[in-house]
Scaffold this motif. Structure first.
Motif, PDB file in Angstrom:
ATOM      1  N   ILE A   1       0.842  -1.206   0.000  1.00 58.26           N
ATOM      2  CA  ILE A   1       0.000   0.000   0.000  1.00 58.26           C
ATOM      3  C   ILE A   1       0.877   1.255   0.000  1.00 58.26           C
ATOM      4  O   ILE A   1       0.659   2.193  -0.790  1.00 58.26           O
ATOM      5  CB  ILE A   1      -0.945  -0.006   1.223  1.00 58.26           C
ATOM      6  N   PHE A   2       1.896   1.282   0.881  1.00 63.66           N
ATOM      7  CA  PHE A   2       2.790   2.447   0.923  1.00 63.66           C
ATOM      8  C   PHE A   2       3.543   2.603  -0.398  1.00 63.66           C
ATOM      9  O   PHE A   2       3.798   3.718  -0.847  1.00 63.66           O
ATOM     10  CB  PHE A   2       3.776   2.321   2.093  1.00 63.66           C
ATOM     11  N   PHE A   3       3.885   1.463  -1.034  1.00 67.83           N
ATOM     12  CA  PHE A   3       4.568   1.514  -2.329  1.00 67.83           C
ATOM     13  C   PHE A   3       3.672   2.184  -3.372  1.00 67.83           C
ATOM     14  O   PHE A   3       4.109   3.058  -4.121  1.00 67.83           O
ATOM     15  CB  PHE A   3       4.930   0.086  -2.781  1.00 67.83           C
ATOM     16  N   VAL A   4       2.403   1.786  -3.419  1.00 68.02           N
ATOM     17  CA  VAL A   4       1.454   2.360  -4.375  1.00 68.02           C
ATOM     18  C   VAL A   4       1.263   3.850  -4.113  1.00 68.02           C
ATOM     19  O   VAL A   4       1.112   4.648  -5.050  1.00 68.02           O
ATOM     20  CB  VAL A   4       0.100   1.609  -4.296  1.00 68.02           C
ATOM     21  N   LEU A   5       1.304   4.239  -2.819  1.00 66.44           N
ATOM     22  CA  LEU A   5       1.127   5.651  -2.459  1.00 66.44           C
ATOM     23  C   LEU A   5       2.406   6.466  -2.670  1.00 66.44           C
ATOM     24  O   LEU A   5       2.423   7.672  -2.439  1.00 66.44           O
ATOM     25  CB  LEU A   5       0.671   5.758  -0.995  1.00 66.44           C
ATOM     26  N   GLY A   6       3.494   5.806  -3.092  1.00 66.11           N
ATOM     27  CA  GLY A   6       4.738   6.509  -3.377  1.00 66.11           C
ATOM     28  C   GLY A   6       5.639   6.716  -2.182  1.00 66.11           C
ATOM     29  O   GLY A   6       6.667   7.384  -2.279  1.00 66.11           O
TER      30      GLY A   6
END
Length: 568
Positions: free
Chosen positions: A490-495
C-alpha cells in the motif's frame, strides 16, 4: 477374545472333556496362521455334551466372538452372540452376558444397525450396577456410540452418570476419566461456560489422586491435551505455550515409567485412557497444530515426520482406528504446510494419501470430507484455479457444522472472491466475526485485502493494523508477515517507498523464518521496486507442476463420489 474358562469359587471343577475341547480351540485360534475353522468345530462340539447353562452361555459368547472377529459369517456370529445375551443370569457368571452385550452392540454398529445396538447396551447397563467394571465399560461404550452419531447431549449425560457412579464406588481415577471425556465433548459442542468449571474440577482430582504413576501421568496428559486444544481452538497460540510445555514434559515422564501390569484393587478402576505409544503420537499431533498456527512450519514438519514414523511402526502391530485418525489429521496439517512452502506436487500426493486412508473407513471419510474439500480448495488457489477453488470450498461448507472450520473455509472463499475481482459484495456477506482469536485476525486481514483491491487505502491500513495488533499479541507469524507485506505494498502504491521498505524488510525476514515462499517472492518484488499485484505474483509463482496426474482431484465437487478421489 481369549478362550478360557472361569469358575465360581464354589462351583464344580470343569469337566475334562470341556477343558480338552477348550484347549484345542485355543491352540487352533493361536496357531500361525490361525486355524479358525478347526477352532469353531471344537467349540461347537461342546454343545454335544449338553453342558451346564454357564458353560453353554460362555461357549455361545466364545463362538460369536471368534466368528465376528475372524470370519465373514456375520449371521452365525449374530446368532451366537444373541443367545449369549439372552442366557439366564447365573451368579458369578454375569460377565458373560455383559461381554456378549458389548460385542453384540459392536457387531450391530459394524452392520450399521445402530438402533439395534442401543437397547442392548441400555439393558446391560440397567442390570450391571453390581458389577462395577462392566457397568462403567458399558456406559463408556454407549456414550461413544451417541458421540459418533453426533448426539453429544446424550453422550455427556451418560458420562455424567458414569462419573457419579465411579465416585460412589470410590474410584476417583475412573471418575476423572468420565469427567475428562465429558469435557472433551463439551469442547466439541463449544459449551465453554460448562467446560471451564469442569476442567477446574478435573485438574483438582488429577493432582490430588495418588495411584500408579503411569495412570496418574496418563490422566495429566488427557487433562493437558484438552487444555491445549481448547486454547488452539480459540486461536490463542501464545497463551497455550505453558500448557504445551507441561504436556511435552509429561509425555517424557511417561516414556521413562516401567510398563508394569496395573491391577487395581477396585474393579471400577480397571481402565486406561490410551497406550503410552498412542499418547506420544497425540502429543506430536497437538505440537504440530500449535506450530502450524504459530507459523513455525519447519518445526511442524519435523514433528509430523516423527509422528508418522511412529505411526507406521504402531500400525504394523495395532489396528486401532484411532491411529488412522491421527494419521489423517497429521497429513491434513502437513499438506497446508507444503502449500505455504511451495511444495504443491507433494501436497497433492499427500491429499491422495488422505483419500486412500479415508476410503478404508466410511466413518473417517464422513468426518473428514469437509477438510478434504478445503485442502483441495487451498491447492486450487495455489495453482490459480479459482473456479475449482470456489467449487471445493462451497462443497466443504455443505459438509460441516463445526463453527471454526466453517469460518476458516469462508475466509478462504472470500479471498477467492477478491481475486476474481468482481464479487466484492459477496466478500462482505461471508465475513463474520468468529470466536477464535486467530480467525478474527484473519478476517481483518481479508477486509484489508478487499479494501486494498478497491483502492480504499486508508481503510485497508486500518484493518491491517488491527490484524498486526492481534497477530503480535498471540505470535501468529504468518498473519504478521502477510499484513506487513500488504501494508508495504500500500505504501509503495502511495509513493512512500521508505515506509514501504520499513514494512517489507521485516515481512521478508519473518517469511524466510517460517518459511512462506509466496510472501518472500512478494516482498522481493516490492524491494526491487516492482509493484506486481499480489494475485498476479501468486499466479506466476504457483503454476509450476500443474500437469500432475492428481490434478484431476480439483474437478471433484461431489462429496458422494469418494472413489473419484482415489488415485490409482
Amino acid at each position: 477374545c481369549y478362550l478360557e474358562t472361569q469358575t465360581a469359587p464354589h462351583a464344580d471343577a470343569p469337566e475334562p472333556w470341556y477343558l480338552a475341547l477348550l484347549g484345542f480351540a485355543e491352540h487352533f485360534r493361536t496357531s500361525s496362521p490361525p486355524k479358525i475353522r478347526l477352532c469353531v468345530h471344537c467349540l461347537q462340539a461342546v454343545f454335544q455334551f449338553k453342558p451346564p447353562a454357564r458353560v453353554e452361555a460362555r461357549t455361545h459368547l466364545q463362538l460369536g466372538s471368534v466368528l465376528y472377529r475372524h470370519t465373514k459369517n456375520s449371521e452365525l456370529a449374530q446368532t451366537h452372540l444373541e443367545k449369549a445375551v439372552r442366557s439366564q443370569a447365573i451368579s458369578q457368571f454375569e460377565d458373560v452376558k455383559f461381554e456378549a452385550a458389548s460385542i453384540l452392540s459392536e457387531f450391530y454398529c459394524q452392520q450399521t444397525l445402530v438402533d439395534s445396538a442401543k437397547p442392548v447396551l441400555r439393558k446391560a447397563i440397567q442390570i450391571s450396577q453390581q458389577t462395577p467394571y462392566w457397568h462403567c465399560r458399558l456406559l463408556f461404550q454407549l456414550a461413544q456410540l451417541h458421540a459418533l452419531e453426533k448426539d453429544l447431549v446424550s453422550a455427556c449425560d451418560l458420562l455424567g452418570v458414569g462419573a457419579e457412579y465411579a465416585r460412589v464406588m470410590g474410584s476417583e481415577y475412573t471418575r476423572a476419566l468420565f469427567l475428562l471425556s465429558q469435557g472433551m465433548l463439551l469442547l466439541v459442542e463449544r459449551k465453554l461456560g460448562e467446560v471451564h468449571p469442569l476442567l477446574t474440577l478435573c485438574g483438582t482430582i488429577v493432582e490430588s489422586w495418588q495411584g500408579h504413576p503411569i495412570q496418574k501421568e496418563s490422566l495429566r496428559v488427557f487433562f493437558l491435551v484438552l487444555q491445549v486444544t481448547h486454547y488452539l481452538d480459540a486461536g490463542q497460540v501464545k497463551c497455550v505455550k505453558p500448557c504445551l510445555k507441561q504436556l511435552q514434559q509429561c509425555i517424557q515422564t511417561i516414556s521413562t515409567i516401567q510398563d508394569d501390569e496395573i491391577l487395581p484393587a477396585n474393579p471400577a478402576a480397571l481402565f486406561h485412557w490410551l497406550p503410552k505409544e498412542h499418547m506420544c503420537v497425540l502429543v506430536y499431533l497437538v505440537t504440530v497444530m500449535h506450530s502450524m498456527q504459530a507459523g513455525y512450519l519447519e518445526k511442524a514438519q519435523k514433528y509430523t515426520d516423527k509422528a508418522l514414523m511412529q505411526l507406521e511402526k504402531l500400525k504394523m502391530l495395532d489396528s486401532s482406528p484411532i491411529l488412522s485418525t491421527f494419521q489423517v489429521m497429521l497429513l491434513e496439517h502437513i499438506i497446508m504446510c507444503r502449500l505455504v512452502t511451495g511444495h504443491k506436487a507433494t501436497a497433492l500426493q499427500e491429499i491422495s494419501q488422505v483419500c486412500q486412508l479415508c476410503q478404508q473407513s466410511p466413518r473417517l471419510f464422513t468426518s473428514h470430507a469437509a477438510q478434504l474439500h478445503t485442502l483441495l480448495g487451498l491447492y486450487c488457489i495455489s495453482v490459480n484455479c479459482m473456479d475449482n477453488a470456489e467449487a471445493q470450498f462451497t462443497a466443504a461448507l455443505q459438509m460441516t457444522t463445526h463453527q471454526e472450520l466453517w469460518t476458516f473455509i469462508v475466509t478462504n472463499l472470500a479471498s477467492v472472491y477478491i481475486r476474481e475481482g468482481n464479487r466484492h459484495q459477496e466478500v462482505r456477506k461471508q465475513l463474520l466475526l468468529p470466536s477464535s482469536h486467530c480467525l478474527r485476525a484473519a478476517g481483518f486481514y481479508i477486509r484489508g485485502l478487499l479494501s486494498f483491491f478497491q483502492g480504499r487505502y486508508n481503510e485497508a491500513k486500518r484493518f491491517l493494523r488491527e490484524t498486526l495488533k492481534m497477530s503480535n499479541a498471540e505470535d501468529l507469524n504468518r498473519l504478521t508477515a502477510c499484513s506487513l507485506v500488504l501494508l508495504g505494498h500500500i505504501f509503495f502504491v502511495l509513493g512512500n517507498h521508505r515506509e514501504s521498505n520499513n514494512m517489507v524488510v521485516p515481512a521478508m525476514q519473518l517469511a524466510s523464518k517460517i518459511p512462506d515462499m509466496s510472501v518472500q517472492l512478494w516482498s522481493s518484488a516490492l524491494l526491487k521496486g516492482t509493484a506486481v499485484p499480489q494475485h498476479k505474483l501468486t499466479v506466476r509463482f504457483m503454476f509450476e507442476g500443474v500437469e500432475e496426474e492428481e490434478d484431476r482431484f480439483i474437478f471433484w465437487p461431489d462429496g458422494g463420489a469418494k472413489e473419484q478421489l482415489i488415485v490409482s
